[in-house]
Design a protein around this motif. Structure first.
Motif, PDB file in Angstrom:
ATOM      1  N   LEU B 272       0.634  -1.054  -0.014  1.00 10.88           N
ATOM      2  CA  LEU B 272       0.296  -0.059   0.488  1.00 10.88           C
ATOM      3  C   LEU B 272       1.045   1.648  -0.296  1.00 10.88           C
ATOM      4  CD1 LEU B 272      -2.339  -1.245   3.229  1.00 10.88           C
ATOM      5  CD2 LEU B 272      -2.800  -1.340   0.969  1.00 10.88           C
ATOM      6  N   ILE B 282      -0.255   8.302  -8.797  1.00  7.18           N
ATOM      7  CA  ILE B 282      -1.660   8.645  -7.141  1.00  7.18           C
ATOM      8  C   ILE B 282      -2.262   9.785  -8.147  1.00  7.18           C
ATOM      9  CG2 ILE B 282      -2.463   8.944  -5.393  1.00  7.18           C
ATOM     10  CD1 ILE B 282      -0.195   6.615  -4.010  1.00  7.18           C
ATOM     11  N   LEU B 283      -3.855   9.144  -8.150  1.00  2.00           N
ATOM     12  CA  LEU B 283      -4.271  10.115  -8.659  1.00  2.00           C
ATOM     13  C   LEU B 283      -5.222  11.423  -8.093  1.00  2.00           C
ATOM     14  CD1 LEU B 283      -6.583   8.096 -10.800  1.00  2.00           C
ATOM     15  CD2 LEU B 283      -4.514   9.763 -12.017  1.00  2.00           C
ATOM     16  N   TYR B 287      -5.780   9.625  -1.613  1.00  3.05           N
ATOM     17  CA  TYR B 287      -4.825   8.218  -0.994  1.00  3.05           C
ATOM     18  C   TYR B 287      -3.420   8.919  -0.994  1.00  3.05           C
ATOM     19  CZ  TYR B 287      -9.338   6.075  -3.602  1.00  3.05           C
ATOM     20  OH  TYR B 287     -10.338   5.995  -4.133  1.00  3.05           O
ATOM     21  N   ILE B 290      -2.581   7.898   2.548  1.00  2.64           N
ATOM     22  CA  ILE B 290      -3.045   7.162   3.414  1.00  2.64           C
ATOM     23  C   ILE B 290      -1.656   6.154   2.931  1.00  2.64           C
ATOM     24  CG2 ILE B 290      -4.013   4.888   2.171  1.00  2.64           C
ATOM     25  CD1 ILE B 290      -6.783   6.778   1.961  1.00  2.64           C
ATOM     26  N   ALA B 291      -1.134   6.555   1.150  1.00  2.00           N
ATOM     27  CA  ALA B 291       0.198   5.302   0.472  1.00  2.00           C
ATOM     28  C   ALA B 291       0.970   6.034   1.498  1.00  2.00           C
ATOM     29  CB  ALA B 291      -0.208   6.035   0.129  1.00  2.00           C
TER      30      ALA B 291
END
Lengths: 376, 465
Positions: B272, B282-283, B287, B290-291
């Motif tokens: 992840l 990553i868009l 996210y 989180i990553a």
């Protein structure tokens, strides 16, 4: 319990024994219950459903894993996201790596371009295309996937085929089929193909093979695949496309045989037409349209003998003739677009197309579908 | 390290623990440490380098040992048997070329004759040269040599030059040289252990050492990959400390905890986690956050998992290694974080950089804030550069150096100002700030360039999408 008790060897021996017994019990229980854990999926709930079936040569770069558990494969697909609505006309695309979209991002596959065409089946129904292609060339593999796909109530199936998927000896040659022997046996039985394709000799997995230990590899792959759902959702990347793609072979060998077949006559009995016939019967009443997919036509060395890496000219010409006869004999809708796409729109093999080539194919199919609906 | 290698490590650790005779135990420890070192050294694109790199590290160890002897020649005579074990181990591993014993080294070792000749020439020359120099000069010269080696290995541009040279030497194409051609297993830890010995001998804190003690200390097989950096005196004291039942139980527990942290938690978070590859893919900022947090957890579980395995395996031999982590992500200030993250490295820098510099500044008319800022910033910059001499590691060091300074000033400021905010809320805020700051700092650590790090920061806060 105080710390002194914790530090005695007896305590730890007891703890270790209990742990061991529990571990064995869980393994046996797992083996006996044989749970279909593949149905448990974080896709379509926590993470976005995938636009194509899981397949990957480089998991860490494509956030994808090649798994062979059909339940997990379909549970991850966007097809399983929600039941079909009344205004959806559901179209499944099955086929090989060209249909899957090898060396193409998920939004530039044939299904993606067809969805962008916003086709309508009727005034109330819009067409939604689902990519169920899978990078293996075998008609039986297509049949296996379609059999599962039929659970999702398709209204139409577009089956993209090419001669390379036809040789009988290739039908069982795929990890997806090898890892699903009982499903394959059942399929061969359902399709009544046991005389054409000798069923694989398999013995059911024993208790050890069904235990957690025995299942550790598929379990680990399944878990990895679930976790990769996050990066798939975050990036919409499911396939690693290298910066430099090696070109398909244009200068060809002078080999004239096609598998075990020698010129001048191609024996249709050595080709898996029966698989197509039986699969279409299985899909009925859902109509299936066969599409002989585009391929690279070389003009390089020995191109007078061969069309490309896969096909000697004599074999491919006779295959097209046999396919046309087969379609006519069974009143099937078949579209032959073998030479639709110019050679420069192919990438690393004779069937993998660029996004431009794929879009052009989608455009042709979209127009043919409109005509097909009008003629019905 | 694979699970199989870890199981092998645990097995050998148990074996070392079982042997009670001091001499046999020490020999076994030396042999297994050297064999493990060669075995774990990964293959490199330069021919035979996976043999030469551990060999050079061993020779550096021998060099330091010779240098710290008041009389190098006499030292060689007194430690002859230990020296023989070390040299025979190297020769035996080289002879593996002919015996075709499986898996000892990543690729085929070089010619035995070349290795023997090299060892003889190296030892003879170094003994001759070192015995002619005064002890203090020897120590200073070696400290400089080790620092130069460290800087060369950690600077990508110099590493590429060295790779070009080595490729040319091996008649390989120098055009394909890359900085990671010189992937030298555990060298950062080994060099810091060597520097620790040299600096302490020079400062008079350490009085000599036997070869039979130094080699296991430098190449102690559980600590080859990820430390911790134990102190030599403490390690030496425990060389003959045999394990009790409780050590065995605790050792096994730590190994299992380590395996769980590394292979379950860290490897799962790795799927992840933010990486240079996915940072640009990553868009959305959500996210990306989180990553980034997944990366934060991944790096902790990975590093602390290996440390647990190292501490647990050592415990199986009755050796207690220093702790390297103490729940760092639960701390409520950056100061506490750095007292609980990679503790042995921070201690090393505290002993040899922070404390001497602070003492120096305090003894001079320097403003108080500068007396605090300079040592903290210098120490953290050096800790950053320890990971690699690149602009990003430098910025990462500066990020933490400035953070520690602000933390220190904040503590001083709030000490005299009572607050009405309840303690649990203050702690929650402090924890969020600390964990957030450390996690954001990882962006500098994980991204390869300054520009790509800035792009991640922009994206995290919704810009540049």
């Amino acid at each position: 319990m105080n710390e002194k008790v914790h530090s005695t060897p007896i305590f730890w021996i007891r703890a270790a024994t209990k742990g061991l017994v529990l571990f064995i019990a869980i393994n046996v229980l797992f083996a006996i219950s044989n749970p279909e854990y593949g149905n448990l999926s974080l896709y379509n709930t926590l993470f976005a459903g995938r636009l194509r079936l899981p397949y990957s040569d480089q998991p860490s770069e494509s956030y994808n894993v090649t798994i062979t558990d059909l339940n997990a494969m379909f549970a991850s697909h966007v097809l399983a996201a929600s039941p079909k609505s009344a205004n959806e006309y559901r179209v499944l695309l099955i086929g090989d790596s060209a249909t899957w979209g090898y060396l193409l991002p998920p939004d530039q596959t044939l299904a993606a371009f067809l969805n962008r065409a916003n086709l309508r089946a009727s005034q109330t129904q819009s067409m939604t295309f689902y990519n169920l292609g899978y990078p293996v060339m075998s008609l039986l593999k297509d049949a296996l996937i379609l059999e599962r796909g039929l659970d999702y109530q398709p209204d139409l199936v577009l089956w993209l085929i090419t001669l390379e998927s036809f040789p009988l000896e290739k039908q069982l040659y795929s990890p997806l089929l090898e890892k699903n022997p009982s499903e394959v046996l059942q399929l061969i039985d359902t399709l009544k193909l046991s005389e054409t394709i000798p069923p694989p000799q398999i013995s059911p997995p024993n208790l050890w093979q069904r235990s957690l230990i025995g299942q550790r590899k598929p379990l680990a792959d399944w878990l990895r695949f679930q976790l990769y759902g996050f990066l798939w959702t975050a990036t919409r990347v499911d396939h690693h496309i290298p910066d430099e793609i090696p070109e398909r072979q244009a200068d060809l060998s002078a080999e004239i045989n096609f598998y075990r077949q020698q010129p001048p006559k191609l024996n249709p009995n050595q080709l898996a037409f029966e698989v197509i016939e039986a699969t279409i019967r299985l899909a009925s009443p859902t109509p299936v349209i066969l599409i002989n997919e585009p391929m690279f036509i070389s003009s390089g060395l020995n191109s007078e003998i061969r069309y490309n890496f896969y096909y000697p000219r004599w074999a491919y010409d006779q295959y097209r003739e046999a396919l046309a006869n087969f379609c006519q004999a069974h009143s099937l809708t078949c579209w032959d677009i073998w030479n639709l796409i110019p050679p420069n729109e192919f990438t690393n093999t004779a069937i993998h197309m660029t996004a431009q080539g794929t879009a052009q194919t989608a455009q042709w199919i979209a127009s043919a579908l409109e005509n097909w609906f009008q003629s019905r | 390290m694979s699970i199989t290698q870890i199981l092998l490590l645990v097995f050998i650790a148990i074996l070392c623990g079982v042997v009670r005779h001091p001499r046999y135990r020490n020999t076994l420890l030396t042999l297994s440490s050297l064999l493990f070192y060669y075995h774990l050294q990964p293959a490199t694109p330069i021919r035979s380098l996976d043999f030469w790199l551990p060999t050079f590290a061993i020779l550096l160890g021998l060099l330091v040992w010779i240098a710290i002897q008041s009389n190098p020649r006499r030292g060689l005579q007194e430690n002859f048997s230990a020296l023989l074990i070390v040299l025979l181990s190297v020769i035996a591993i080289s002879a593996n070329r002919y015996l075709v014993m499986c898996c000892l080294t990543a690729t085929r070792p070089p010619q035995l004759g070349t290795v023997v000749l090299f060892l003889i020439v190296f030892l003879t020359l170094s003994t001759l040269i070192l015995s002619r120099l005064a002890l203090r000069i020897r120590l200073t010269a070696l400290i400089l040599i080790l620092v130069v080696i460290f800087i060369s290995l950690k600077t990508p541009e110099i590493s590429i030059l060295m790779s070009k040279f080595l490729r040319t030497l091996q008649a390989q194409d120098p055009r394909f040289s890359a900085a990671d051609d010189l992937a030298w297993l555990g060298i950062s830890y080994i060099l810091f252990r060597l520097l620790h010995i040299l600096l302490d001998i020079r400062a008079g804190r350490l009085q000599g050492a036997n070869l039979a003690e130094i080699i296991p200390y430098l190449f102690f097989f559980p600590t080859l990959l990820a430390g911790p950096i134990a102190r030599f005196p403490q390690f030496r004291e425990q060389l003959n400390a045999y394990p009790q039942t409780q050590d065995f139980i605790e050792g096994m527990r730590r190994v299992f905890v380590g395996l769980f942290r590394k292979f379950v938690l860290a490897d799962s978070f790795a799927l992840l986690a933010l990486s240079p590859q996915n940072a640009s893919q990553i868009l959305s900022p959500t996210y990306l956050w989180i990553a980034l947090f997944a990366y934060s957890l991944r790096i902790y579980f990975d590093f602390s998992g290996y440390t647990d395995i190292a501490i647990g395996s050592a415990r199986l031999m009755g050796i207690r290694l220093p702790e390297n982590f103490n729940a760092p992500y639960l701390k409520t200030s950056l100061i506490h974080f750095w007292n609980s993250w990679h503790i042995t490295l921070a201690d090393w820098f505290r002993a040899y950089v922070f404390n001497p510099l602070t003492r120096k500044l305090r003894s001079s008319p320097t403003p108080e804030w500068l007396t605090i800022l300079l040592p903290q910033l210098t120490t953290m910059l050096l800790i950053g550069l320890w990971h690699g001499i690149t602009s990003n590691f430098l910025v990462w060091g500066a990020w933490h150096g400035m953070g520690l300074f602000i933390n220190n000033r904040w503590n001083a400021w709030t000490r005299t100002r009572p607050t009405k905010i309840p303690l649990p809320i203050r702690n929650a805020l402090a924890w969020t700030l600390t964990f957030g700051y450390v996690t954001l700092g990882w962006v500098w650590f994980l991204m390869p360039t300054f520009g790509s790090s800035l792009a991640v920061f922009q994206k995290l806060f919704g810009y540049g999408l």
